[in-house]
Motif scaffolding. Structure first.
Motif, PDB file in Angstrom:
ATOM      1  N   MET A 285       0.862  -1.186   0.000  1.00  0.00           N
ATOM      2  CA  MET A 285       0.000   0.000   0.000  1.00  0.00           C
ATOM      3  C   MET A 285       0.898   1.235   0.000  1.00  0.00           C
ATOM      4  O   MET A 285       1.840   1.336   0.802  1.00  0.00           O
ATOM      5  CB  MET A 285      -0.887   0.003   1.248  1.00  0.00           C
ATOM      6  N   LEU A 286       0.602   2.198  -0.892  1.00  0.00           N
ATOM      7  CA  LEU A 286       1.429   3.385  -1.036  1.00  0.00           C
ATOM      8  C   LEU A 286       0.566   4.642  -1.108  1.00  0.00           C
ATOM      9  O   LEU A 286      -0.566   4.599  -1.604  1.00  0.00           O
ATOM     10  CB  LEU A 286       2.260   3.306  -2.322  1.00  0.00           C
ATOM     11  N   PRO A 287       1.100   5.782  -0.638  1.00  0.00           N
ATOM     12  CA  PRO A 287       0.426   7.060  -0.895  1.00  0.00           C
ATOM     13  C   PRO A 287       0.390   7.323  -2.396  1.00  0.00           C
ATOM     14  O   PRO A 287       1.274   6.881  -3.134  1.00  0.00           O
ATOM     15  CB  PRO A 287       1.325   8.082  -0.183  1.00  0.00           C
ATOM     16  N   LEU A 288      -0.618   8.039  -2.821  1.00  0.00           N
ATOM     17  CA  LEU A 288      -0.733   8.358  -4.238  1.00  0.00           C
ATOM     18  C   LEU A 288      -1.015   9.847  -4.374  1.00  0.00           C
ATOM     19  O   LEU A 288      -2.120  10.316  -4.086  1.00  0.00           O
ATOM     20  CB  LEU A 288      -1.854   7.541  -4.874  1.00  0.00           C
ATOM     21  N   LYS A 289       0.014  10.582  -4.770  1.00  0.00           N
ATOM     22  CA  LYS A 289      -0.137  12.029  -4.966  1.00  0.00           C
ATOM     23  C   LYS A 289      -0.002  12.294  -6.461  1.00  0.00           C
ATOM     24  O   LYS A 289       1.090  12.208  -7.030  1.00  0.00           O
ATOM     25  CB  LYS A 289       0.925  12.782  -4.158  1.00  0.00           C
TER      26      LYS A 289
END
Length: 511
Positions: A285-289
């Motif tokens: 799971m990763l941040p998505l900007k």
């Protein structure tokens, strides 16, 4: 190198049998009028293991390995700690070399790596990474891990008119005479070029190796992104290197650390078995900007044990609602393995500001899945500066973690002037994951032992972004602080970010 299975047996045992009474890390020093070096940590040993008997020693060496300063102190408070090089050697700069930090106790520290972050901050950048290299604690450990050569990789390089990659290498306690470093640079077309460098090192000497004079590199990368493999001789120290890219015009940099190249390793333990049909092989799971201001990319490197596997992607909002699924987003193969996942075209119809992406890895029919899938995670400003290049890894399915009733995580909170944030995720490789997480975030500062706390509920596949409030601005007083996270759920992960006014992103995963 230990297999992932051995790692689990050693460190996730509720009653660890591994005895470690000294933990250490060593970092290259970058200290000039443009860039400063700091080491930061929180007394997690007391919070996590109730260790009160803890001693710290800081060793500063010049570039040739000569000891310039030694400082010792007790870690006797539950607070944020900071070793600021400007207070150790100022105003004598520029200074180059290494700074080693050692922690010792009569109690079992378990991990030989301490949870320390090095921060390089300057007029035009702020970049940081957790513990990388370390000097072996004793000769027995050195012999157990000693190899004639090893290949490190797993990071991005750029070569333009003003930018070039660099690597740093800190030698151990034995001198090195005329040994060869071999570089392999791989571009987006999977083409390779090679270069060799012969070096000699004193004990504890620091090598700063810039690739700006490698004339073939710039046309090879074609203004794009590449990756580098470094074949190392035995450095008598743990060979996880701090590497990155340097802008010669504005004296800015972005750093990360290397990782093992396992592309020639085909042992049974180098592959992960699906425990049962209720679990994905592994997820991340990763941040998505991703908007008109930012971009997010994920890079896969030619460092995995030989096989072929697919990557699916799922886009989530903070409430854990899946907004989009992308099946067979990318196939990773041994012959075509330096690849990028770009999310921009998949988010045009999604207008929510805070998003995350769940990556799911599974083998192609008849193939296996590598036990270790390390990736490079980039977030950057569009057409500005360097992006961050976080080295992180997929989480293999491990049903035994469901037996844990809690988790303890911690990460630095970068100052408000750098727009510091911490992203906290609740996710698991389980296919039908339904477990909510209740977390308590407690903030620590360096001035004293005062704390602040706040609680959140995070739904399955959801996340929370911890930002500065007026209360935390006043509390930290523009210094780096720390946030600990106590959770009633073991499937918690964190990432932390900074944004420099020069439009450069710093980031790393939490501890």
């Amino acid at each position: 190198m230990k297999s992932y299975q051995d790692h689990l047996k050693t460190f996730l045992n509720p009653s660890p049998t591994h005895i470690c009474k000294q933990a250490s890390a060593i970092f290259p020093v970058l200290f000039s009028s443009e860039i400063k070096t700091k080491l930061c940590f929180v007394n997690y040993w007391k919070l996590k293991r109730n260790i009160e008997d803890l001693h710290c020693c800081v060793l500063l060496r010049d570039s040739k390995g000569t000891l310039a300063l030694e400082k010792s102190f007790a870690i006797d408070k539950v607070k944020s700690y900071e070793v600021d090089l400007s207070k150790l050697v100022a105003p004598t700069y520029p200074f180059s070399g290494s700074i080693e930090i050692q922690f010792s106790s009569s109690k079992n520290l378990v991990f030989p790596y301490p949870g320390v972050t090095v921060v390089y901050e300057g007029k035009n950048c702020c970049s940081f990474v957790h513990s990388s290299q370390r000097i072996y604690n004793h000769s027995k450990e050195s012999k157990q891990t000693e190899r004639t050569s090893i290949v490190e990789s797993g990071f991005n390089i750029y070569a333009t008119e003003n930018s070039s990659p660099f690597i740093t290498l800190i030698n151990g306690a034995k001198a090195i005479n005329k040994q060869t470093l071999e570089y392999t640079a791989i571009n987006e077309d999977q083409k390779e070029i090679h270069k060799s460098v012969t070096v000699s090192c004193n004990p504890f000497e620091t090598l700063y190796l810039s690739l700006k004079d490698w004339s073939e590199l710039r046309p090879h990368l074609k203004q794009g992104t590449g990756c580098l493999k470094i074949r190392l001789f035995n450095t008598h120290s743990f060979p996880r290197l701090i590497v990155g890219n340097f802008n010669n015009l504005n004296k800015s940099l972005s750093i990360t650390h290397t990782y093992y190249d396992l592309s020639q390793s085909k042992r049974e333990v180098d592959y992960w078995k699906q425990p049962n049909q209720d679990w994905h092989y592994m997820t991340l799971m990763l941040p998505l900007k991703e908007d008109e201001k930012y971009f997010s990319n994920v890079y896969f490197y030619p460092i995995y044990s030989p096989t072929e596997f697919w990557i699916d992607a799922e886009i989530y909002n903070p409430e854990g609602v899946c907004l989009k699924k992308i099946s067979k987003f990318k196939k990773i193969s041994h012959d075509f393995s330096f690849q990028c996942l770009n999310f921009q075209k998949h988010l045009d119809e999604i207008k929510e500001e805070s998003l995350s992406v769940r990556l799911i890895a599974y083998p192609k029919n008849g193939c296996k899945i590598p036990s270790r899938i390390k990736i490079g995670f980039d977030v950057g400003f569009k057409d500005k500066g360097f992006p961050c290049n976080v080295c992180t890894n997929f989480s293999p399915a491990n049903p035994t973690l469901e037996q844990k009733s809690q988790a303890f995580r911690w990460a630095p909170m970068m100052p408000h002037r750098l727009n510091g944030t911490i992203w906290c995720f609740n996710d698991s490789p389980k296919k039908e994951y339904l477990q909510e997480a209740l977390i308590e975030c407690r903030f620590y500062r360096k001035q004293d032992e005062k704390t602040l706390s706040v609680t959140y509920k995070i739904p399955p596949h959801g996340h929370v972004v911890i930002k500065h409030s007026q209360e935390t601005k006043d509390f930290f007083q523009d210094s780096i602080g720390w946030c600990t996270i106590n959770s009633n759920n073991p499937f918690i992960s964190t990432y932390y970010f900074s944004e420099h006014s020069n439009q450069m992103i710093g980031a790393d995963h939490g501890f």
